[in-house]
Design an enzyme around this catalytic site. Structure first.
Site, mmCIF file in Angstrom:
data_model
loop_
_atom_site.group_PDB
_atom_site.id
_atom_site.type_symbol
_atom_site.label_atom_id
_atom_site.label_comp_id
_atom_site.label_asym_id
_atom_site.label_seq_id
_atom_site.Cartn_x
_atom_site.Cartn_y
_atom_site.Cartn_z
ATOM 1 N N ASP A 1 0.842 -1.208 0.000
ATOM 2 C CA ASP A 1 0.000 0.000 0.000
ATOM 3 C C ASP A 1 0.876 1.256 0.000
ATOM 4 O OD1 ASP A 1 -2.428 1.290 -0.162
ATOM 5 O OD2 ASP A 1 -2.855 1.205 1.988
HETATM 6 N N1 LIG Z 1 2.358 8.954 12.842
HETATM 7 C C1 LIG Z 1 1.614 9.746 12.056
HETATM 8 N N2 LIG Z 1 1.905 11.056 11.938
HETATM 9 C C2 LIG Z 1 1.172 11.873 11.133
HETATM 10 N N3 LIG Z 1 0.142 11.449 10.385
HETATM 11 C C3 LIG Z 1 -0.185 10.161 10.421
HETATM 12 C C4 LIG Z 1 0.527 9.228 11.252
HETATM 13 N N4 LIG Z 1 -0.023 7.982 11.061
HETATM 14 C C5 LIG Z 1 -1.031 8.158 10.172
HETATM 15 N N5 LIG Z 1 -1.130 9.444 9.789
HETATM 16 C C6 LIG Z 1 -2.104 10.002 8.836
HETATM 17 O O1 LIG Z 1 -3.406 9.756 9.341
HETATM 18 C C7 LIG Z 1 -4.321 9.595 8.246
HETATM 19 C C8 LIG Z 1 -5.116 8.327 8.371
HETATM 20 O O2 LIG Z 1 -4.295 7.226 8.139
HETATM 21 P P1 LIG Z 1 -4.864 5.872 7.536
HETATM 22 O O3 LIG Z 1 -3.707 4.950 7.343
HETATM 23 O O4 LIG Z 1 -5.990 5.417 8.381
HETATM 24 O O5 LIG Z 1 -5.479 6.305 6.112
HETATM 25 P P2 LIG Z 1 -4.825 6.376 4.676
HETATM 26 O O6 LIG Z 1 -3.322 6.345 4.752
HETATM 27 O O7 LIG Z 1 -5.398 7.546 3.954
HETATM 28 O O8 LIG Z 1 -5.352 5.106 3.946
HETATM 29 P P3 LIG Z 1 -4.956 3.556 4.185
HETATM 30 O O9 LIG Z 1 -5.920 3.056 5.204
HETATM 31 O O10 LIG Z 1 -5.164 2.919 2.858
HETATM 32 O O11 LIG Z 1 -3.537 3.509 4.655
HETATM 33 C C9 LIG Z 1 -3.471 9.625 6.966
HETATM 34 O O12 LIG Z 1 -3.539 10.916 6.417
HETATM 35 C C10 LIG Z 1 -2.070 9.334 7.476
HETATM 36 O O13 LIG Z 1 -1.107 9.894 6.621
#
Ligand SMILES: Nc1ncnc2c1ncn2[C@@H]1O[C@H](COP(=O)(O)OP(=O)(O)OP(=O)(O)O)[C@@H](O)[C@H]1O
Ligand SMILES: [Mg+2]
Length: 252
Positions: free
Chosen positions: A52
């Site tokens: 991913d």
């Molecule tokens: N440690 C972190 N610091 C800053 N932002 C974060 C961190 N971990 C996750 N995020 C952000 O939080 C948001 C939600 O993450 P999430 O992984 O649930 O969704 P996604 O990356 O858009 O999709 P997927 O579920 O396919 O990975 C995203 O914008 C991600 O970049």
């Protein structure tokens, strides 16, 4: 991570104060992601396929160094076996066609997604845009390749990369173009033509030449993928088309 994710910076919603990423920042983000993937593919045993790789899963620290995050879909490779998975997971626009269609999961699926991310960073355009209302959806890989093939690589590069400010670098445009070529090669439809992430990294760093890019099948937006009059138009994916790609080609 203090600077959130790469997507926030490439495609800010409204004016959230993010300034556009500079060329040195973009270059170091791309190299960081390549190194992170090289570690997953070659630095651990068995290798890990992330599955991913995309802009929201690339997080940026206070110095804009990039970390590959979100291993929710990661899978360990099975030694000596090509992995066929029944449940394909990932994100539209970043998925390697052979994985999306046949469930064939290899390190090259991540290389494909990496190539898409490289193009997003260099062009500052989203991987896939279905929102235009046009039946001719925008797919960054096809778009970039058709322009590069036509000798118009400067139209692919994000205009803000051309606005100077990087005069310390002897030949930034030549290096930017190399990055675009590597992105296109990594996101090639045919698996065998994609480099490993280690070779892609060497190409980015200028340690090995970027090979001539073999042609891709006709892009999604090409008229040959449309039939009927304007009221009854439909499209098919080039990956599903036998017009220019022999069956099984993608699996090699
Ligand atoms: N440690 C972190 N610091 C800053 N932002 C974060 C961190 N971990 C996750 N995020 C952000 O939080 C948001 C939600 O993450 P999430 O992984 O649930 O969704 P996604 O990356 O858009 O999709 P997927 O579920 O396919 O990975 C995203 O914008 C991600 O970049
Ligand atoms: Mg995520």
């Amino acid at each position: 991570m203090p600077n959130g994710n790469l997507d926030n910076h490439l495609f800010p919603i409204g004016s959230n104060g993010n300034s556009v990423l500079s060329w040195p920042q973009r270059k170091s983000i791309i190299l960081d992601v390549a190194k992170g993937l090289a570690y997953l593919h070659y630095g651990v045993k068995p290798a890990i396929y992330h599955r991913d790789i995309k802009a929201t899963n690339i997080l940026l620290d206070g110095e804009f160094r990039a970390r590959v995050a979100d291993f929710g879909l990661a899978k360990q490779s099975r030694e000596g076996q090509s992995h066929l998975t029944t449940r394909v997971a990932g994100t539209h626009g970043y998925l390697a066609p052979e994985y999306a269609l046949y469930g064939q999961l290899t390190e090259k699926s991540d290389v494909y997604s990496f190539g898409v991310v490289v193009l997003e960073i260099m062009c500052r355009r989203k991987a896939l845009d279905l929102s235009s209302g046009s039946p001719r959806s925008f797919l960054i890989t096809d778009w970039a390749w058709s322009l590069v093939k036509a000798g118009k690589i400067e139209k692919v590069l994000d205009a803000s990369l051309m606005n100077g400010g990087d005069s310390l670098n002897a030949n930034p445009k030549g290096i930017m173009e190399r990055f675009v070529h590597v992105g296109i090669l990594c996101a090639h439809v045919m698996v065998a033509l994609r480099p490993t992430i280690v070779d892609a990294l060497k190409m980015l760093e200028g340690d090995i030449e970027v090979p001539t890019i073999p042609d891709r099948p006709t892009p999604l937006g090409h008229p040959s993928f449309y039939r009927g009059d304007n009221n009854n138009t439909f499209s098919i994916s080039p990956a599903l088309s036998a017009l220019q790609l022999h069956s099984g080609d993608m699996l090699r």
